[in-house]
Design an enzyme around this catalytic site. Structure first.
Site, PDB file in Angstrom:
ATOM      1  N   LYS A 155      -5.075  10.091   2.476  1.00  0.00           N
ATOM      2  CA  LYS A 155      -5.824   9.233   3.393  1.00  0.00           C
ATOM      3  C   LYS A 155      -6.970   9.972   4.067  1.00  0.00           C
ATOM      4  O   LYS A 155      -6.816  11.123   4.472  1.00  0.00           O
ATOM      5  CB  LYS A 155      -4.838   8.680   4.427  1.00  0.00           C
ATOM      6  CG  LYS A 155      -5.406   7.764   5.475  1.00  0.00           C
ATOM      7  CD  LYS A 155      -6.244   6.626   4.921  1.00  0.00           C
ATOM      8  CE  LYS A 155      -5.539   5.736   3.921  1.00  0.00           C
ATOM      9  NZ  LYS A 155      -6.454   4.869   3.146  1.00  0.00           N
ATOM     10  N   GLN A 189      -3.073   2.459   9.735  1.00  0.00           N
ATOM     11  CA  GLN A 189      -1.698   2.558   9.210  1.00  0.00           C
ATOM     12  C   GLN A 189      -0.809   3.402  10.123  1.00  0.00           C
ATOM     13  O   GLN A 189       0.394   3.162  10.218  1.00  0.00           O
ATOM     14  CB  GLN A 189      -1.711   3.182   7.805  1.00  0.00           C
ATOM     15  CG  GLN A 189      -2.314   2.316   6.723  1.00  0.00           C
ATOM     16  CD  GLN A 189      -3.787   2.587   6.515  1.00  0.00           C
ATOM     17  OE1 GLN A 189      -4.498   2.939   7.459  1.00  0.00           O
ATOM     18  NE2 GLN A 189      -4.267   2.411   5.307  1.00  0.00           N
ATOM     19  N   ARG A 195      -7.081  -0.348  -7.305  1.00  0.00           N
ATOM     20  CA  ARG A 195      -7.260   0.799  -6.418  1.00  0.00           C
ATOM     21  C   ARG A 195      -7.215   2.065  -7.292  1.00  0.00           C
ATOM     22  O   ARG A 195      -6.199   2.323  -7.949  1.00  0.00           O
ATOM     23  CB  ARG A 195      -6.155   0.840  -5.344  1.00  0.00           C
ATOM     24  CG  ARG A 195      -6.179  -0.389  -4.435  1.00  0.00           C
ATOM     25  CD  ARG A 195      -5.388  -0.161  -3.162  1.00  0.00           C
ATOM     26  NE  ARG A 195      -6.052   0.774  -2.273  1.00  0.00           N
ATOM     27  CZ  ARG A 195      -5.460   1.343  -1.214  1.00  0.00           C
ATOM     28  NH1 ARG A 195      -4.186   1.065  -0.942  1.00  0.00           N
ATOM     29  NH2 ARG A 195      -6.122   2.181  -0.447  1.00  0.00           N
ATOM     30  N   ASP A 205      -1.860  10.907  -2.470  1.00  0.00           N
ATOM     31  CA  ASP A 205      -2.108   9.823  -3.424  1.00  0.00           C
ATOM     32  C   ASP A 205      -2.279  10.353  -4.840  1.00  0.00           C
ATOM     33  O   ASP A 205      -1.995   9.652  -5.807  1.00  0.00           O
ATOM     34  CB  ASP A 205      -3.332   9.008  -3.008  1.00  0.00           C
ATOM     35  CG  ASP A 205      -2.953   8.088  -1.868  1.00  0.00           C
ATOM     36  OD1 ASP A 205      -2.912   8.555  -0.716  1.00  0.00           O
ATOM     37  OD2 ASP A 205      -2.628   6.915  -2.141  1.00  0.00           O
ATOM     38  N   ARG A 233       0.851  -1.195   0.000  1.00  0.00           N
ATOM     39  CA  ARG A 233       0.000   0.000   0.000  1.00  0.00           C
ATOM     40  C   ARG A 233       0.883   1.241   0.000  1.00  0.00           C
ATOM     41  O   ARG A 233       2.093   1.133   0.091  1.00  0.00           O
ATOM     42  CB  ARG A 233      -0.928  -0.020   1.219  1.00  0.00           C
ATOM     43  CG  ARG A 233      -0.148  -0.396   2.491  1.00  0.00           C
ATOM     44  CD  ARG A 233      -0.569   0.285   3.720  1.00  0.00           C
ATOM     45  NE  ARG A 233      -0.497   1.714   3.641  1.00  0.00           N
ATOM     46  CZ  ARG A 233       0.628   2.421   3.823  1.00  0.00           C
ATOM     47  NH1 ARG A 233       1.802   1.853   4.069  1.00  0.00           N
ATOM     48  NH2 ARG A 233       0.607   3.744   3.753  1.00  0.00           N
ATOM     49  N   GLY A 234       0.226   2.401  -0.087  1.00  0.00           N
ATOM     50  CA  GLY A 234       0.991   3.653  -0.172  1.00  0.00           C
ATOM     51  C   GLY A 234       1.204   3.942  -1.651  1.00  0.00           C
ATOM     52  O   GLY A 234       1.623   3.050  -2.402  1.00  0.00           O
TER      53      GLY A 234
END
Ligand code: MRU
Length: 339
Positions: free
Chosen positions: A248, A196, A89, A237, A46-47
């Site tokens: 986020k 997270q 995603r 993102d 992720r990230g």
């Protein structure tokens, strides 16, 4: 010393399963597209930057492992795999940029051997250059702070090693400040629903001996004032042409609170996380995830089984709430002009 969160390892792709951290440092070996797609969807990797790196290595792995003798059929299979990866995603633009680079190579290659080698070289380059970009942007970030002072910084989610394979973005700046003895304390919101902040950022900061404290997401406003937070630094993102930033869920809350308390609010991201084809935040696709992630904390049900839940994974912070955007090409301030 732990291995990287994502690495080509012999004829597999080795990842750290981030869903098991911090209790368990568990490596998982990816052999197939199905496993790779699951790893992305379940946030084992992720990230934003890491999603780009992982996807590039995944396409390379599929090419390396393919038994297909005909180049045209192999190309078709890989392009098909890429469209499935692109469907995992939607928000982090790094993933789509990495896939576009892989598609270019697939179109150009003249033999199977060339194709595998070129994909491998490109994926490695995407990974390594991200490391260089994180270093550069972290150095630029330092210029926002006065030397020889100590700072109380708030962040959100995880923007370090586990999100980039390298020093990180917002956390990269924090590590550089720490190296110079300029961190008093880092305040880390837990980052519900998937934690997270609590699970990954707290772990990373303690591994690097950075003084840190975990707070609940709903304590951020009170703590900003009570503890005298000096700056908020977050990742991104996807950043639109006007500087509106998707990050986020909860980032917008921090930006509004920082504005209210007159605290600088910085976004840190490499240029790979910019989408200059999108004019403003309205155009950024926001991922919604399963209701179950909100209804449960680490599998434990915290509400009625039949309760409804709303789970946006990201939010958009409008440009006017952002004091500066720190990139690998320098620090940008309003009015944003990234070209
Ligand atoms: O859902 P995640 O964990 O992939 O979300 C990650 C973030 O929102 C990060 O802040 C962002 O990707 C920047 S990482 C350098």
């Amino acid at each position: 010393m732990i291995n990287k969160p994502v690495e080509l390892y012999r004829d597999t792709l080795r990842i750290i399963d981030q869903t098991r951290l911090p209790e368990l440092m568990r490596y998982e070996y990816i052999y197939t597209l199905r496993q790779g797609i699951r790893a992305i969807k379940e946030l084992k990797v992720r990230g934003a930057p890491l999603l780009g790196i992982f996807s590039a290595y995944l396409v390379t792995l599929l090419a390396m492992r393919s038994k297909e003798r005909y180049l045209s059929r192999l190309k078709k299979r890989l392009l098909n795999a890429i469209s499935k990866i692109e469907n995992t995603r939607p928000t982090a633009v790094d993933l789509f940029k990495a896939m576009n680079e892989m598609k270019d190579i697939i179109r150009k290659a003249k033999t199977k051997e060339d194709l595998v080698q070129m994909l491998r070289d490109k994926a490695t380059r995407i990974d390594e250059s991200l490391g260089e970009k994180c270093e550069r942007l972290s150095e630029y970030g330092l210029t926002l702070f006065e030397p020889n002072k100590k700072y109380r910084i708030m962040t959100i989610c995880n923007t370090g090693f586990f999100a980039t394979n390298h020093i990180g973005t917002a956390l990269g700046i924090i590590y550089k400040l720490h190296e110079k003895g300029m961190i008093e304390k880092v305040y880390v919101p837990e980052t519900r629903p998937l934690l997270q902040g609590a699970r990954l950022t707290m772990w990373e900061l303690s591994q690097n001996s950075v003084p840190s404290v975990l707070i609940t997401d709903n304590a951020t406003g009170f703590i900003m004032e009570k503890e005298g937070i000096d700056a908020v630094i977050v990742g991104a993102d996807r950043i639109a042409r006007n500087g509106d930033t998707a990050n986020k869920i909860g980032t917008l809350n921090l930006a509004i609170l920082a504005h209210y308390f007159d605290i600088p609010f910085y976004v840190a991201a490499p240029f790979t996380s910019f989408d200059l084809s999108i004019a403003s935040g309205i155009g950024i696709p926001i991922e919604t995830r399963s209701e179950d992630e909100v209804k449960r904390i680490r599998k434990c049900l915290i509400t009625k089984e039949d309760a409804r839940a709303l789970n946006f994974a990201f939010d958009i912070t409008p440009n006017f709430l952002i004091s500066a955007i720190v990139t690998d090409k320098g620090v940008f301030k309003k009015p944003y002009n990234f070209i």
